[in-house]
Design a protein around this motif. Structure first.
Motif, PDB file in Angstrom:
ATOM      1  N   ARG A   1       0.836  -1.204   0.000  1.00 32.57           N
ATOM      2  CA  ARG A   1       0.000   0.000   0.000  1.00 32.57           C
ATOM      3  C   ARG A   1       0.867   1.248   0.000  1.00 32.57           C
ATOM      4  NH1 ARG A   1      -4.606   0.703   4.495  1.00 32.57           N
ATOM      5  NH2 ARG A   1      -5.258  -1.245   3.463  1.00 32.57           N
ATOM      6  N   VAL A   2       0.524   2.201  -0.870  1.00 37.39           N
ATOM      7  CA  VAL A   2       1.247   3.449  -0.956  1.00 37.39           C
ATOM      8  C   VAL A   2       0.289   4.533  -1.437  1.00 37.39           C
ATOM      9  CG1 VAL A   2       2.016   2.988  -3.332  1.00 37.39           C
ATOM     10  CG2 VAL A   2       3.305   4.597  -1.905  1.00 37.39           C
ATOM     11  N   TYR A   3       0.507   5.747  -0.940  1.00 38.76           N
ATOM     12  CA  TYR A   3      -0.289   6.899  -1.355  1.00 38.76           C
ATOM     13  C   TYR A   3       0.574   7.812  -2.213  1.00 38.76           C
ATOM     14  CZ  TYR A   3      -3.679   5.448   2.161  1.00 38.76           C
ATOM     15  OH  TYR A   3      -4.590   4.733   2.891  1.00 38.76           O
ATOM     16  N   LEU A   4      -0.001   8.247  -3.310  1.00 38.88           N
ATOM     17  CA  LEU A   4       0.660   9.177  -4.224  1.00 38.88           C
ATOM     18  C   LEU A   4       0.004  10.544  -4.081  1.00 38.88           C
ATOM     19  CD1 LEU A   4       2.341  10.107  -6.699  1.00 38.88           C
ATOM     20  CD2 LEU A   4       0.621   8.999  -8.161  1.00 38.88           C
ATOM     21  N   VAL A   5       0.740  11.488  -3.498  1.00 39.86           N
ATOM     22  CA  VAL A   5       0.288  12.873  -3.415  1.00 39.86           C
ATOM     23  C   VAL A   5       0.761  13.544  -4.694  1.00 39.86           C
ATOM     24  CG1 VAL A   5       0.323  14.995  -2.071  1.00 39.86           C
ATOM     25  CG2 VAL A   5       0.501  12.781  -0.906  1.00 39.86           C
ATOM     26  N   GLY A   6      -0.129  13.632  -5.660  1.00 42.21           N
ATOM     27  CA  GLY A   6       0.251  14.089  -6.986  1.00 42.21           C
ATOM     28  C   GLY A   6       0.380  15.596  -7.092  1.00 42.21           C
ATOM     29  N   ARG A   7       0.949  16.008  -8.218  1.00 44.76           N
ATOM     30  CA  ARG A   7       0.950  17.452  -8.513  1.00 44.76           C
ATOM     31  C   ARG A   7      -0.479  17.953  -8.460  1.00 44.76           C
ATOM     32  NH1 ARG A   7       0.483  20.444 -13.279  1.00 44.76           N
ATOM     33  NH2 ARG A   7       0.401  18.545 -14.519  1.00 44.76           N
TER      34      ARG A   7
END
Length: 421
Positions: free
Chosen positions: A189-195
């Motif tokens: 599990r990983v979260y991507l805080v995008g542009r």
């Protein structure tokens, strides 16, 4: 007079040259100590070498590669009392993001303004990662819970390493360059805080699910999770604090008692994950009930206005990374110490990362060009390093000319030696 930087002190020392216009052609220059050692032809070669060298070493804004000039990664083992520059050998050492392995705190993955480096001994030695693959600035990095699998965000794509090599993976639209990659404390599990946008993956980046539609903001500026409650997520978006208890599937606001729209950063207290700290307009706020109620603690940072980039808690110590450096309070905000003299004084402090094992061990990162500016340039298709002044360009050209002349002289000498032989 020209100056040369010395590695012992990092300062400049004066180099003395002698110029003669009587016995040699006009403008012939050579060191005083070499007058008796070389003939007329040798002096001409020395002159050709020295003139570019003088230009290259002529004093400019920066005389040597010192920490306050370029930034880089710094470590403290005493909660910010003293700091050590842990990547002084890097040519361009702007630190944009750092991942610390949860299995081995000496295993570091550093995203910089020129690529990605890895250290397996706490920053004493570094290796460049993914030559030919990870090209240009890197903006975010994360380890999986096994401490081996890793993700990195480049300017236009995400990259994954399963312990063997780096390869590009699927990247959500308009997510790169990412603002952060945050491990979810559950394998894969990983979260991507995008542009723009917020995304979650449960298979370490193979597929992504958008989970930020309820946050009422174009992007998330910070995301944190308590290690012992992986479904609990806190996010700062649009200056508001949001919380989720179902792995970011649904959200609710938790900023009662905080300045409306003014929250900049948040952090968990490692000694009690129910305790949160937030910073708004230079003032620290604390919650002891997982963000339900907030109260100000201590006094504001003395220099204002100031923009907080990150905050960490270590016992009673609070450290805040800002656009004016790293501020430290030894007593929960009652008084603030000015940035340490061993840290860059004029650069934005872009990151603060805590060692997962030792609460008193922290990392701070600085870059000549702030990550937000680099991110904007990358999103617009520009190059990360467009800042080249005339002095830097002239110095580079002079060094190239110097090496070219030296190579020519060596070849001539070898040719003459072979001919005579």
């Amino acid at each position: 007079m020209p100056f040369r930087a010395t590695p012992e002190s990092g300062r400049a020392r004066r180099v003395s040259f002698h110029c003669s216009v009587s016995a040699l052609p006009v403008g012939t220059c050579y060191p005083r100590d070499s007058r008796a050692a070389v003939g007329a032809s040798g002096r001409r070669y020395l002159c050709a070498f020295m003139l570019p060298l003088i230009i290259a070493l002529w004093p400019g804004d920066v005389l040597a590669h010192d920490p306050s000039a370029w930034g880089g990664l710094f470590r403290t083992r005493d909660a910010g009392v003293t700091w050590l520059h842990v990547n002084p050998g890097s040519f361009v050492s702007g630190a944009l993001a750092l991942a610390v392995s949860p299995m081995n705190p000496n295993h570091l993955l550093l995203a910089t303004d020129s690529g990605v480096s890895r250290s397996r001994n706490g920053g004493r030695d570094w290796e460049i990662e993914g030559p030919g693959v990870l090209i240009g600035p890197a903006f975010a990095a994360a380890f999986d819970v096994d401490g081996e699998r890793a993700l990195v965000s480049g300017a236009a794509a995400l990259f994954r390493n399963d312990g063997d090599r780096w390869r590009p993976i699927q990247t959500p639209t308009r997510a790169a360059p990412a603002r952060a990659l945050v491990s979810g404390f559950v394998r894969g599990r990983v979260y991507l805080v995008g542009r723009t946008g917020l995304f979650r993956s449960d298979d370490w980046g193979r597929t992504w699910l958008g989970v930020g539609d309820e946050l009422q903001a174009e992007h998330v500026s910070m995301l944190i999770l308590p290690p012992d409650r992986p479904d609990e997520v806190y996010a700062v978006a649009g200056g508001r604090l949001w919380a989720s208890t179902d792995g970011a599937r649904s959200w609710r606001r938790l900023d009662g008692g905080l300045p409306a729209g003014g929250v900049e950063v948040i952090a968990l207290d490692p000694s009690d994950s129910r305790r949160l700290l937030a910073v708004a307009a230079g003032q620290a706020f604390r919650s002891d009930d997982q963000g339900r109620r907030w109260r100000p603690v201590g006094v504001p940072i003395p220099e204002r206005p100031v923009v907080a980039r990150a905050v960490v808690v270590s016992g009673r110590v609070i450290l805040i990374a800002t656009d004016r450096g790293v501020y430290r309070s030894p007593d929960e905000g009652d008084r603030w110490e000015l940035p340490s003299e061993s840290l860059p004084a004029h650069l934005v402090a872009g990151l603060l990362v805590r060692d997962p094992v030792s609460p008193a061990t922290l990392y701070a990162g600085f870059a000549l060009v702030p990550s937000e500016e680099l991110r904007q340039r990358s999103a617009e298709g520009g190059r990360g390093f467009a800042r080249l002044d005339g002095a830097s360009l002239a110095g580079g050209v002079a060094f190239v000319a110097l090496f070219g002349l030296a190579a020519g002289a060596v070849l001539r000498h070898l040719a003459r030696t072979n001919y005579r032989g």
